[in-house]
Design a protein around this motif. Structure first.
Motif, PDB file in Angstrom:
ATOM      1  N   GLY A 339       0.811  -1.227   0.000  1.00  0.00           N
ATOM      2  CA  GLY A 339       0.000   0.000   0.000  1.00  0.00           C
ATOM      3  C   GLY A 339       0.835   1.264   0.000  1.00  0.00           C
ATOM      4  N   GLN A 364       4.336   8.558  -4.466  1.00  0.00           N
ATOM      5  CA  GLN A 364       3.783   8.251  -5.783  1.00  0.00           C
ATOM      6  C   GLN A 364       4.944   7.834  -6.710  1.00  0.00           C
ATOM      7  OE1 GLN A 364       0.485   8.311  -5.525  1.00  0.00           O
ATOM      8  NE2 GLN A 364       0.819   9.113  -3.460  1.00  0.00           N
ATOM      9  N   PRO A 365       4.647   7.360  -7.937  1.00  0.00           N
ATOM     10  CA  PRO A 365       5.712   6.746  -8.751  1.00  0.00           C
ATOM     11  C   PRO A 365       6.858   7.666  -9.150  1.00  0.00           C
ATOM     12  CG  PRO A 365       3.623   6.829  -9.951  1.00  0.00           C
ATOM     13  CD  PRO A 365       3.318   7.181  -8.534  1.00  0.00           C
ATOM     14  N   ALA A 366       6.583   8.909  -9.546  1.00  0.00           N
ATOM     15  CA  ALA A 366       7.669   9.756 -10.048  1.00  0.00           C
ATOM     16  C   ALA A 366       8.659  10.087  -8.930  1.00  0.00           C
ATOM     17  CB  ALA A 366       7.115  11.037 -10.667  1.00  0.00           C
ATOM     18  N   ALA A 369      10.707   7.029  -8.179  1.00  0.00           N
ATOM     19  CA  ALA A 369      11.747   6.841  -9.200  1.00  0.00           C
ATOM     20  C   ALA A 369      12.879   7.828  -9.006  1.00  0.00           C
ATOM     21  CB  ALA A 369      11.133   6.999 -10.589  1.00  0.00           C
ATOM     22  N   ARG A 403      17.570  -3.475 -13.582  1.00  0.00           N
ATOM     23  CA  ARG A 403      17.338  -3.642 -12.145  1.00  0.00           C
ATOM     24  C   ARG A 403      16.373  -2.577 -11.634  1.00  0.00           C
ATOM     25  NH1 ARG A 403      15.739  -4.707  -8.395  1.00  0.00           N
ATOM     26  NH2 ARG A 403      16.582  -5.176  -6.326  1.00  0.00           N
ATOM     27  N   PHE A 404      16.544  -1.370 -12.119  1.00  0.00           N
ATOM     28  CA  PHE A 404      15.617  -0.289 -11.776  1.00  0.00           C
ATOM     29  C   PHE A 404      14.221  -0.587 -12.337  1.00  0.00           C
ATOM     30  CE2 PHE A 404      13.719   3.767 -13.388  1.00  0.00           C
ATOM     31  CZ  PHE A 404      13.394   4.336 -12.163  1.00  0.00           C
ATOM     32  N   ALA A 405      14.176  -1.022 -13.580  1.00  0.00           N
ATOM     33  CA  ALA A 405      12.881  -1.336 -14.196  1.00  0.00           C
ATOM     34  C   ALA A 405      12.154  -2.416 -13.406  1.00  0.00           C
ATOM     35  CB  ALA A 405      13.096  -1.778 -15.644  1.00  0.00           C
ATOM     36  N   ASP A 406      12.887  -3.425 -12.962  1.00  0.00           N
ATOM     37  CA  ASP A 406      12.264  -4.508 -12.185  1.00  0.00           C
ATOM     38  C   ASP A 406      11.702  -3.973 -10.872  1.00  0.00           C
ATOM     39  OD1 ASP A 406      12.926  -6.286 -14.137  1.00  0.00           O
ATOM     40  OD2 ASP A 406      14.709  -7.072 -13.113  1.00  0.00           O
ATOM     41  N   MET A 408      10.789  -0.988 -10.082  1.00  0.00           N
ATOM     42  CA  MET A 408       9.677  -0.061 -10.265  1.00  0.00           C
ATOM     43  C   MET A 408       8.451  -0.738 -10.888  1.00  0.00           C
ATOM     44  SD  MET A 408      10.166   2.992  -9.057  1.00  0.00           S
ATOM     45  CE  MET A 408       8.829   3.862  -9.872  1.00  0.00           C
ATOM     46  N   SER A 409       8.531  -2.032 -11.118  1.00  0.00           N
ATOM     47  CA  SER A 409       7.406  -2.700 -11.787  1.00  0.00           C
ATOM     48  C   SER A 409       6.207  -2.865 -10.859  1.00  0.00           C
ATOM     49  CB  SER A 409       7.841  -4.056 -12.339  1.00  0.00           C
ATOM     50  OG  SER A 409       8.202  -4.920 -11.285  1.00  0.00           O
ATOM     51  N   GLY A 410       6.401  -2.648  -9.567  1.00  0.00           N
ATOM     52  CA  GLY A 410       5.278  -2.768  -8.644  1.00  0.00           C
ATOM     53  C   GLY A 410       5.335  -1.699  -7.579  1.00  0.00           C
ATOM     54  N   ILE A 411       4.733  -0.526  -7.855  1.00  0.00           N
ATOM     55  CA  ILE A 411       4.786   0.567  -6.882  1.00  0.00           C
ATOM     56  C   ILE A 411       4.101   0.157  -5.580  1.00  0.00           C
ATOM     57  CG2 ILE A 411       2.640   1.648  -7.730  1.00  0.00           C
ATOM     58  CD1 ILE A 411       5.682   3.634  -6.565  1.00  0.00           C
TER      59      ILE A 411
END
Lengths: 592, 238
Positions: A339, A364-366, A369, A403-406, A408-411
């Motif tokens: 959550g 939040q996502p940005a 990241a 590795r970053f993409a992985d 961030m695949s589930g916020i």
């Protein structure tokens, strides 16, 4: 001539303005940035859009932000506008650690910044804490999924629960937040039509504390969930004559950047006389006189204004001793829902007196990241930039590539825990006037410098201890992988550049918050704090100290009587304040 | 081959120029000193930031495939993050304020920063002098790109470590925060945001990648996340 001019409507200035207006003084409150009088229409929940209205810059969004020189990796996170940095603060409102104050005699007395303690005892500040905690008000945070995960980790580490306001031992707890608890439909639905005041009251658990709080929709300003000063003390200040017998409404002028404090010699002293500001929309310069001037521009701008005003600086401590809690943090990856982007951004914490504390936060996502790229530790897997220690995490430095993409695949499967350090006052960390860049329209710009690779041994040890604890907690909560961010200076908790102290040799203000070198000039923002408080978030303590300073001004400068401990405070959500705000809001929205 | 000493001298020159441009814009402009910033080919500059975006968050695009670090999903290139970083750099620093000037323009930094990145790219791997893209940096394999950043970051930092009063100023700041800026843009709404209506034209690439907000185009006003209070404690004891 005004009784009082307050420079800055951020976390501290509105406290002094409201308290003195409630005593019937004629108070002018000046703010460099815009006034967002209609945030439901001016703000949004989009992350990049928010960065254009919540920034250190002018009211006109088409104009660039105001420049500051930061000659190293890092970021300064301060805002202009009514509410100042409280517009995007998280509302965390812990008290300081008692060990940061004079006279502390606990078993861990040597664990703090003993050379720079507050010039009075902790118990002397408690009545002012209580006054502010009731006024805002400060309440215990609710629990959602991410808090449950954090508490599980803290329990498995064997930490006890702190059930009091005071921080006296290693412990965890829900945050004491300046956020109204959810009521009605709030926290119980995602249906926007049902999240409107008064069907919903308090925090709707939207997760956007850092982007300015305008929830629940249609609520009067003083009943918005987060108690940033634009939602609490400023509405009270502007209506002081309507809820306090004998009170007088404050005059607020936004888009008014103060460029000089005028002072003159008198009887062998330097005496503050007047304030000059620039009107952003027109460029016009305006000067007004006052019996008392209160400087509350923040830990970067207050020393800048002092230096640009050519006020005396006999011990060269104006701008020195900058503390920032030397942030670090870790992100854990889980196989379950955490959550992480829901609910108050920070609703749980763990404290370690003498070290600092652990911040539980969800973003939040940005911004999440961004944190993965905001590092002083090089790039994970390639180089450590001279700072490769993982503190027990699996990786450190910037996370990039697949590795970053992985990650961030589930916020919704991340857990962020910040390490917020009890850092020492060090003279080299400071604000000066920039030599590299020319002045802007407000005078020489500030240069902020943190010698972050040469901080004190205690500061570094505290940060490493806390980061290790963060890794342990996140693993105990069930993370399958943990990444250390290893942040550069994130200058967000800005403190102590105009510090009060017992020793005139290393302080700018006396124990009352009065400038030692200029009569009738007081300082009432984070810059006046004597140290970094032992680590806790600074806003509540700034506000308690500002209340104490307001009382000092009223008694010493205007011959009045003290009120804290003698009267009951009026809460900013009291129905009498609400009615006053409802009556005035249409006018505020028209005037801006 | 660019030596470390050459590089530091190069960065020092850029820093001096970037500082001086605020003081003497007309003089510098007339002499062409700032040509490294202003005369950079726009496509080359964008290509450089695209190469950086692919390094940070690779996807199924040509830049990611060329660097040897890719995957089968859209990444930062699809989010147009390189372009937005370039625009942000060019909006970072206001033009100097003078009594005669009412301009609120900004000094373009993206060209000079791209120039530094590409110069170091050629030093790290001379084979980057030719290839599929305009930018030497964009032509590099993924590990070499990290090597470029190591040079940009560590060498400038080591100068400051030895002597904190000797700072490479704006470049040290920019090289430090630029990756975070690109990653922020890549996961934000910036590329699909309509400023006139303050709504989204479609879902951002980053939102889809991380499963944010399901299929929504509009962020929520609140969540049904309330689970009560820890141990039922709605307030502390005092």
């Amino acid at each position: 001539m005004r009784d009082v001019i307050v420079i800055g409507a951020g976390g501290g200035g509105p406290i002094v303005a409201k308290e003195l207006a409630a005593r019937g003084l004629d108070v002018l409150l000046l703010e460099a940035g815009p006034r967002h009088a209609d945030p439901e229409r001016q703000w949004s929940h989009f992350e990049n859009d928010a960065s254009h209205y919540l920034r250190w810059g002018p009211a006109d969004r088409a104009k660039p932000a105001w420049l500051r020189e930061l000659p190293h990796n890092g970021a300064i996170a301060q805002l202009s506008g009514v509410g100042g940095t409280t517009q995007h603060y998280l509302g965390n409102s812990p008290r300081a650690m008692p060990g940061a104050f004079a006279g502390y005699a606990g078993a861990d007395a040597d664990a703090y910044d003993t050379a720079h303690r507050f010039p009075f005892a902790y118990h002397e500040l408690v009545p002012y804490y209580e006054w502010v905690e009731h006024t805002l008000p400060v309440q215990t945070a609710p629990m959602g999924t991410k808090e449950a995960v954090f508490f599980r980790g803290a329990e498995r580490l064997g930490l006890p629960l702190n059930t009091t306001k005071d921080i006296t031992r290693d412990s965890f707890r829900p945050q004491e937040n300046a956020i109204l608890q959810p009521g009605g439909n709030a926290g119980r639905t995602t249906d926007a039509d049902r999240l409107v005041w008064p069907q919903a009251t308090g925090c709707t658990l939207c997760g956007f504390c850092a982007q300015g709080c305008y929830q629940p929709r249609q609520a009067p300003a003083n009943l918005k969930a987060k108690r940033s000063t634009d939602n609490s003390y400023v509405p009270m200040a502007l209506t002081a004559g309507r809820w306090q017998p004998g009170g007088r409404d404050v005059t607020l002028i936004a888009d008014a950047f103060v460029t000089a404090i005028g002072a003159a010699p008198q009887g062998g002293e330097t005496v503050a006389r007047h304030v000059t500001w620039r009107v952003g929309a027109t460029g016009e310069r305006v000067t007004e006189e006052a019996k008392v001037i209160v400087l509350a521009g923040g830990a970067t701008e207050s020393p800048r204004l002092w230096l640009n005003s050519n006020l005396p600086n006999p011990n060269d401590w104006v701008g020195r001793g900058y503390t920032d809690h030397y942030f670090d943090g870790v992100i854990g990856e889980f196989d379950e829902d955490t959550g992480s982007s829901k609910g108050p951004v920070s609703a749980a914490r763990a404290d370690f007196p003498g070290r600092g504390w652990l911040l539980h936060a969800g973003f939040q996502p940005a911004f999440t990241a961004l944190l993965y790229g905001f590092s002083d530790g090089g790039i994970a897997g390639f180089y450590g930039n001279g700072h490769p220690d993982t503190a027990g995490a699996d990786t450190t430095g910037r996370l990039i590539g697949n590795r970053f993409a992985d990650s961030m695949s589930g916020i919704g499967r991340l857990l962020l825990v910040g390490a917020i350090t009890d850092d020492d006052v060090e003279a080299n960390n400071r604000v000066t006037l920039s030599q590299a860049y020319p002045p802007d329209e407000h005078g020489a710009i500030p240069k902020v410098f943190f010698d972050h690779r040469h901080r004190s041994a205690r500061t570094v040890a505290n940060r490493e201890f806390l980061t290790r604890k963060a890794v342990e907690l996140v693993r105990a909560a069930g993370a399958r992988a943990v990444h250390r961010l290893n942040m550069p200076p994130l200058i967000l908790h800005t403190m102590s550049t105009m510090r009060m102290g017992l020793d005139a040799a290393d302080s700018v203000c006396d124990p009352n918050g009065a400038a030692r070198a200029v009569r009738h000039l007081y300082i009432a923002d984070n810059s006046v704090l004597a140290n970094s408080l032992g680590g806790p978030n600074p806003t509540l303590t700034t506000q308690a100290v500002a209340t104490r300073t307001a009382e000092t001004i009223f008694t010493l400068e205007f011959g009045g009587d003290p009120w804290v401990g003698h009267e009951a405070p009026v809460s900013s959500i009291d129905p009498i304040v609400t009615q006053a705000v409802i009556d005035q809001e249409p006018i505020w929205r028209t005037r801006g | 081959m660019l030596t470390r000493r050459d590089f530091l001298a190069y960065c020092g020159g850029l820093t001096a120029a970037s500082a001086a441009v605020w003081a003497l814009p007309d003089v510098l402009g007339s002499r062409g000193w700032w040509s490294a910033a202003y005369a950079q080919d726009t496509d080359l500059v964008l290509d450089t930031y695209n190469g950086l975006a692919a390094m940070l968050w690779p996807g199924d695009d040509a830049y990611s495939l060329a660097q040897g670090e890719s995957n089968d999903k859209p990444g930062a290139i699809a989010a147009n993050a390189g372009h937005h970083a370039m625009v942000a750099l060019d909006g970072l620093v206001p033009e100097p304020h003078t009594a005669l000037s009412t301009s609120y323009g900004t000094v373009p930094l993206s060209g000079s920063v791209a120039s530094a990145i590409n110069t170091v790219a050629l030093a790290v791997n001379p084979a980057a002098a030719g290839g599929a893209f305009l930018s030497p940096f964009a032509r590099l394999p993924f590990p070499d790109k990290a090597g470029v950043w190591r040079t940009l970051e560590e060498d400038t930092r080591q100068v400051s470590d030895r002597d904190p009063t000797h700072s490479l100023g704006v470049l040290q700041f920019v090289f430090g925060v630029l990756p975070a800026l690109v990653q922020f843009f890549a996961f934000s709404e910036i590329d699909v945001f309509d400023p006139a209506t303050r709504t989204l034209r479609r879902r951002p690439v980053g939102w889809d990648h991380c499963g944010y907000l399901g299929t929504r185009l509009v962020p929520v006003e609140g969540w049904d996340e309330f689970q009560g209070y820890y141990q039922g404690r709605t307030e502390v004891e005092g």
